[in-house]
Design an enzyme around this catalytic site. Structure first.
Site, PDB file in Angstrom:
ATOM      1  N   ASP A  33       2.042 -20.923  21.777  1.00  0.00           N
ATOM      2  CA  ASP A  33       2.193 -20.154  23.016  1.00  0.00           C
ATOM      3  C   ASP A  33       3.654 -20.217  23.450  1.00  0.00           C
ATOM      4  O   ASP A  33       4.301 -21.247  23.267  1.00  0.00           O
ATOM      5  CB  ASP A  33       1.290 -20.772  24.105  1.00  0.00           C
ATOM      6  CG  ASP A  33       0.901 -19.771  25.169  1.00  0.00           C
ATOM      7  OD1 ASP A  33       1.810 -19.234  25.831  1.00  0.00           O
ATOM      8  OD2 ASP A  33      -0.308 -19.522  25.351  1.00  0.00           O
ATOM      9  N   ASN A  34       4.164 -19.122  24.041  1.00  0.00           N
ATOM     10  CA  ASN A  34       5.546 -19.205  24.551  1.00  0.00           C
ATOM     11  C   ASN A  34       5.570 -19.607  26.033  1.00  0.00           C
ATOM     12  O   ASN A  34       6.629 -19.690  26.636  1.00  0.00           O
ATOM     13  CB  ASN A  34       6.308 -17.895  24.333  1.00  0.00           C
ATOM     14  CG  ASN A  34       5.786 -16.762  25.208  1.00  0.00           C
ATOM     15  OD1 ASN A  34       4.813 -16.922  25.930  1.00  0.00           O
ATOM     16  ND2 ASN A  34       6.447 -15.615  25.146  1.00  0.00           N
ATOM     17  N   ASN A  37       3.420 -16.993  30.626  1.00  0.00           N
ATOM     18  CA  ASN A  37       2.541 -16.653  31.743  1.00  0.00           C
ATOM     19  C   ASN A  37       1.554 -17.775  32.047  1.00  0.00           C
ATOM     20  O   ASN A  37       0.466 -17.530  32.562  1.00  0.00           O
ATOM     21  CB  ASN A  37       1.798 -15.343  31.414  1.00  0.00           C
ATOM     22  CG  ASN A  37       1.131 -14.744  32.629  1.00  0.00           C
ATOM     23  OD1 ASN A  37       1.621 -14.889  33.752  1.00  0.00           O
ATOM     24  ND2 ASN A  37      -0.003 -14.102  32.436  1.00  0.00           N
ATOM     25  N   ASP A  61       7.607 -18.101  20.278  1.00  0.00           N
ATOM     26  CA  ASP A  61       7.438 -16.717  20.687  1.00  0.00           C
ATOM     27  C   ASP A  61       7.176 -15.874  19.437  1.00  0.00           C
ATOM     28  O   ASP A  61       8.012 -15.874  18.519  1.00  0.00           O
ATOM     29  CB  ASP A  61       8.726 -16.268  21.390  1.00  0.00           C
ATOM     30  CG  ASP A  61       8.536 -14.986  22.144  1.00  0.00           C
ATOM     31  OD1 ASP A  61       7.870 -14.084  21.610  1.00  0.00           O
ATOM     32  OD2 ASP A  61       9.057 -14.898  23.276  1.00  0.00           O
ATOM     33  N   PHE A  83      -4.008 -13.688  20.704  1.00  0.00           N
ATOM     34  CA  PHE A  83      -4.073 -13.392  22.143  1.00  0.00           C
ATOM     35  C   PHE A  83      -2.700 -13.086  22.731  1.00  0.00           C
ATOM     36  O   PHE A  83      -2.614 -12.427  23.761  1.00  0.00           O
ATOM     37  CB  PHE A  83      -4.624 -14.596  22.926  1.00  0.00           C
ATOM     38  CG  PHE A  83      -6.062 -14.892  22.659  1.00  0.00           C
ATOM     39  CD1 PHE A  83      -7.058 -14.086  23.183  1.00  0.00           C
ATOM     40  CD2 PHE A  83      -6.425 -15.972  21.888  1.00  0.00           C
ATOM     41  CE1 PHE A  83      -8.387 -14.356  22.939  1.00  0.00           C
ATOM     42  CE2 PHE A  83      -7.750 -16.255  21.642  1.00  0.00           C
ATOM     43  CZ  PHE A  83      -8.740 -15.448  22.157  1.00  0.00           C
ATOM     44  N   SER A 127      -9.720  -4.730  24.148  1.00  0.00           N
ATOM     45  CA  SER A 127     -10.223  -4.577  25.510  1.00  0.00           C
ATOM     46  C   SER A 127     -11.047  -3.304  25.641  1.00  0.00           C
ATOM     47  O   SER A 127     -10.773  -2.296  24.973  1.00  0.00           O
ATOM     48  CB  SER A 127      -9.027  -4.498  26.460  1.00  0.00           C
ATOM     49  OG  SER A 127      -9.421  -4.047  27.725  1.00  0.00           O
ATOM     50  N   TYR A 152      -0.099  -0.969  29.046  1.00  0.00           N
ATOM     51  CA  TYR A 152      -0.871  -2.140  28.612  1.00  0.00           C
ATOM     52  C   TYR A 152      -2.067  -1.692  27.772  1.00  0.00           C
ATOM     53  O   TYR A 152      -2.294  -2.175  26.663  1.00  0.00           O
ATOM     54  CB  TYR A 152      -1.355  -2.960  29.825  1.00  0.00           C
ATOM     55  CG  TYR A 152      -2.515  -3.854  29.478  1.00  0.00           C
ATOM     56  CD1 TYR A 152      -2.303  -5.039  28.793  1.00  0.00           C
ATOM     57  CD2 TYR A 152      -3.826  -3.486  29.785  1.00  0.00           C
ATOM     58  CE1 TYR A 152      -3.382  -5.841  28.419  1.00  0.00           C
ATOM     59  CE2 TYR A 152      -4.901  -4.272  29.412  1.00  0.00           C
ATOM     60  CZ  TYR A 152      -4.679  -5.453  28.737  1.00  0.00           C
ATOM     61  OH  TYR A 152      -5.732  -6.231  28.352  1.00  0.00           O
ATOM     62  N   LYS A 156      -3.236  -2.038  23.492  1.00  0.00           N
ATOM     63  CA  LYS A 156      -4.501  -2.486  22.898  1.00  0.00           C
ATOM     64  C   LYS A 156      -4.966  -1.469  21.844  1.00  0.00           C
ATOM     65  O   LYS A 156      -5.367  -1.839  20.738  1.00  0.00           O
ATOM     66  CB  LYS A 156      -5.577  -2.679  23.969  1.00  0.00           C
ATOM     67  CG  LYS A 156      -5.307  -3.867  24.892  1.00  0.00           C
ATOM     68  CD  LYS A 156      -5.417  -5.192  24.161  1.00  0.00           C
ATOM     69  CE  LYS A 156      -5.044  -6.391  25.002  1.00  0.00           C
ATOM     70  NZ  LYS A 156      -4.818  -7.613  24.226  1.00  0.00           N
ATOM     71  N   ASN A 202      -6.891  -9.099  39.506  1.00  0.00           N
ATOM     72  CA  ASN A 202      -8.309  -9.012  39.146  1.00  0.00           C
ATOM     73  C   ASN A 202      -9.205  -9.514  40.271  1.00  0.00           C
ATOM     74  O   ASN A 202      -8.810 -10.319  41.106  1.00  0.00           O
ATOM     75  CB  ASN A 202      -8.566  -9.787  37.854  1.00  0.00           C
ATOM     76  CG  ASN A 202      -7.822  -9.180  36.679  1.00  0.00           C
ATOM     77  OD1 ASN A 202      -6.961  -9.825  36.097  1.00  0.00           O
ATOM     78  ND2 ASN A 202      -8.116  -7.949  36.342  1.00  0.00           N
ATOM     79  N   ARG A 298      -8.377   2.162  44.411  1.00  0.00           N
ATOM     80  CA  ARG A 298      -7.143   1.762  43.729  1.00  0.00           C
ATOM     81  C   ARG A 298      -6.860   2.793  42.624  1.00  0.00           C
ATOM     82  O   ARG A 298      -7.751   3.107  41.839  1.00  0.00           O
ATOM     83  CB  ARG A 298      -7.343   0.368  43.123  1.00  0.00           C
ATOM     84  CG  ARG A 298      -6.154  -0.199  42.407  1.00  0.00           C
ATOM     85  CD  ARG A 298      -6.386  -1.647  42.016  1.00  0.00           C
ATOM     86  NE  ARG A 298      -7.329  -1.808  40.907  1.00  0.00           N
ATOM     87  CZ  ARG A 298      -7.627  -2.966  40.342  1.00  0.00           C
ATOM     88  NH1 ARG A 298      -7.062  -4.091  40.773  1.00  0.00           N
ATOM     89  NH2 ARG A 298      -8.486  -3.035  39.347  1.00  0.00           N
ATOM     90  N   GLY A 300      -6.157   4.624  39.385  1.00  0.00           N
ATOM     91  CA  GLY A 300      -6.385   4.260  37.982  1.00  0.00           C
ATOM     92  C   GLY A 300      -7.732   3.616  37.718  1.00  0.00           C
ATOM     93  O   GLY A 300      -8.117   3.468  36.548  1.00  0.00           O
TER      94      GLY A 300
HETATM   95  C1  WQD Z   1     -12.748  -4.892  38.823  1.00  0.00           C
HETATM   96  C2  WQD Z   1     -13.275  -4.091  40.003  1.00  0.00           C
HETATM   97  C3  WQD Z   1     -11.602  -2.944  41.287  1.00  0.00           C
HETATM   98  C4  WQD Z   1      -9.538  -6.437  42.864  1.00  0.00           C
HETATM   99  C5  WQD Z   1      -8.744  -4.837  34.369  1.00  0.00           C
HETATM  100  C6  WQD Z   1      -7.940  -4.152  33.298  1.00  0.00           C
HETATM  101  C7  WQD Z   1      -8.584  -4.330  31.981  1.00  0.00           C
HETATM  102  C8  WQD Z   1      -8.789  -5.782  31.754  1.00  0.00           C
HETATM  103  C9  WQD Z   1      -9.503  -6.490  32.813  1.00  0.00           C
HETATM  104  C10 WQD Z   1      -7.239  -7.307  30.844  1.00  0.00           C
HETATM  105  C11 WQD Z   1     -12.594  -2.730  40.151  1.00  0.00           C
HETATM  106  C12 WQD Z   1     -12.283  -4.000  42.106  1.00  0.00           C
HETATM  107  C13 WQD Z   1     -10.430  -5.624  42.186  1.00  0.00           C
HETATM  108  C14 WQD Z   1      -9.599  -6.476  44.293  1.00  0.00           C
HETATM  109  C15 WQD Z   1     -11.419  -4.896  44.228  1.00  0.00           C
HETATM  110  N1  WQD Z   1      -8.093  -6.391  30.806  1.00  0.00           N
HETATM  111  N2  WQD Z   1     -11.342  -4.856  42.849  1.00  0.00           N
HETATM  112  N3  WQD Z   1     -10.543  -5.715  44.901  1.00  0.00           N
HETATM  113  O1  WQD Z   1      -9.764  -3.026  36.638  1.00  0.00           O
HETATM  114  O2  WQD Z   1     -12.060  -3.425  35.630  1.00  0.00           O
HETATM  115  O3  WQD Z   1     -10.036  -4.240  34.451  1.00  0.00           O
HETATM  116  O4  WQD Z   1      -8.866  -6.212  34.045  1.00  0.00           O
HETATM  117  O5  WQD Z   1      -6.571  -8.001  30.446  1.00  0.00           O
HETATM  118  O6  WQD Z   1      -7.816  -3.755  31.000  1.00  0.00           O
HETATM  119  O7  WQD Z   1      -7.813  -2.788  33.596  1.00  0.00           O
HETATM  120  O8  WQD Z   1     -10.750  -5.373  36.500  1.00  0.00           O
HETATM  121  O9  WQD Z   1     -10.916  -7.294  38.050  1.00  0.00           O
HETATM  122  O10 WQD Z   1      -9.006  -5.650  38.331  1.00  0.00           O
HETATM  123  O11 WQD Z   1     -11.319  -4.936  38.904  1.00  0.00           O
HETATM  124  O12 WQD Z   1     -12.223  -4.219  44.851  1.00  0.00           O
HETATM  125  O13 WQD Z   1      -8.822  -7.163  44.928  1.00  0.00           O
HETATM  126  O14 WQD Z   1     -12.983  -4.802  41.197  1.00  0.00           O
HETATM  127  O15 WQD Z   1     -11.353  -1.809  42.033  1.00  0.00           O
HETATM  128  O16 WQD Z   1     -13.558  -1.829  40.554  1.00  0.00           O
HETATM  129  P1  WQD Z   1     -10.672  -3.883  35.877  1.00  0.00           P
HETATM  130  P2  WQD Z   1     -10.435  -5.893  37.980  1.00  0.00           P
END
Ligand code: WQD
Length: 342
Positions: A33-34, A37, A61, A83, A127, A152, A156, A202, A298, A300
């Site tokens: 691991d580098n 994060n 790295d 990973f 993913s 990102y 993948k 997340n 949000r 996207g």
């Molecule tokens: C889940 C749900 C949010 C935060 C992302 C990446 C994906 C992946 C996993 C990573 C959504 C809602 C979230 C908050 C909220 N891979 N939410 N309030 O977006 O499904 O996936 O993470 O390495 O590639 O896109 O996961 O946990 O961000 O969101 O309401 O403060 O929770 O809108 O519906 P997501 P998430």
């Protein structure tokens, strides 16, 4: 002789859980691991859980082709689980080159050195983001991938293609891509878990940080989606279950059980849960009240995504087993463990 698995990015959230499961299944593991994060918290936790002080750790790295080559020259590696990558969706939009350079170069270096040193088994951490907003749910591995909505996500998709093409061109290597849905939770020991830097993107880390008082209020991004309660639907998969899927996949490769030289598996529960159900589940599992409010959608976010995990169930012999209340209790225990150390 024990087989040796290299875990690139093995000090991170998923990598550390996979390291534990591999060791418990009897494999030798090299963690590299580098530390870009994470810190040593999870690696130290892995040593405690497994009772193994001697797990080899290499700080390096994988963008560095010479260092990657050196690792394979000095160690006999039978399989690699890759990973090592950047993973912040938002940051990848503002800094695409950082993501393409790191995520693609690292993976290509790993494949190149593995191939050169007779390591034929490469497992890539992909993913469900590659499915975009699918027309039909749940998604199977046959569901067409859609153009990614972030650099990102693009990395993948591109890494999957790199692996597929390399397997096709070089008969000496085989590949498996595991497409994770939404990994959450922590090890039941509360010694390893997610360590987000800054404000979590997340959902579950934001929930646990709100519960512990680090954040004032959780925003629920949108309650007007075309879903039963208006909040988004996801397939939340316990990180320990997810980690176990890697052991099944590695064993399949090492024991020559693959039916094709490149295989893809969805790693999810197959059961959708809404954001609101998850919040309520967290409150109930941990007997507390969470401060949350409904906020705008949000950008996207897709309304719903969940897996059909039948292929992984059948071919890998793997199935998600942990109950969501146990997963959410483990996530909370981990957050409290972190708070107790501050
Ligand atoms: C889940 C749900 C949010 C935060 C992302 C990446 C994906 C992946 C996993 C990573 C959504 C809602 C979230 C908050 C909220 N891979 N939410 N309030 O977006 O499904 O996936 O993470 O390495 O590639 O896109 O996961 O946990 O961000 O969101 O309401 O403060 O929770 O809108 O519906 P997501 P998430």
């Amino acid at each position: 002789m024990k087989k040796c698995v290299l875990v690139s990015g093995g000090a991170g959230f998923i990598g550390s859980h996979v390291t534990v499961e591999l060791i418990e299944a009897g494999y030798d593991v090299i963690v590299a691991d580098n530390m870009s994060n994470c810190d040593m918290t999870c690696f130290e936790g892995v040593k405690k859980i497994t009772g193994r002080e001697d797990i080899p750790f290499i700080k390096m790295d994988f963008r560095d082709a010479v260092a990657t080559e050196l690792l394979f020259t000095t160690n006999k590696v039978d399989a690699v689980i890759h990973f090592a990558a950047f993973k912040a969706v938002g940051e990848s939009v503002s800094e695409p080159l950082k993501y393409y350079k790191n995520n693609l170069t690292s993976f290509m270096n790993v494949i190149e050195s593995a191939k050169a040193h007779g390591c034929s088994n490469i497992l890539f951490s992909s993913s469900a983001t590659v499915y975009g907003e699918p027309e039909k749910l749940p998604v199977t591995e046959e569901t067409p991938r859609q153009p990614a909505t972030s650099p990102y996500g693009n990395t993948k998709t591109m890494c999957e293609d790199i692996l597929r093409d390399c397997v096709k061109a070089y008969p000496e290597i085989k590949g498996i891509a595991l497409r994770y849905f939404n990994p959450i939770g922590a090890h039941p020991s509360a010694l390893i878990g997610e360590l987000p830097r800054g404000i979590p993107n997340n959902l579950v880390p934001f929930i646990t940080q709100t519960a512990v008082g680090k954040r004032e209020c959780l925003s629920v991004f949108g309650d007007d989606y075309p879903t039963p309660d208006g909040t988004c639907l996801r397939d939340f998969i316990d990180v320990v279950d997810l980690a176990k899927a890697h052991v099944f996949a590695v064993r399949r490769m090492l024991e020559g059980q693959m039916k094709k030289d490149y295989e893809i598996y969805n790693i999810g529960t197959g059961t959708p849960l809404s954001v609101m159900e998850l919040i309520k589940g967290f409150e109930k599992a941990n007997n507390l009240k969470l401060n949350y409010k409904i906020a705008p959608r949000r950008t996207g976010d897709i309304s719903a995504l969940w897996a059909d995990p039948t292929l992984a169930n059948k071919e890998l012999g793997w199935k998600a087993e942990r109950r969501i209340e146990d997963t959410l209790a483990a996530a909370w225990a981990w957050e409290k463990h972190l708070a107790s150390k501050e």
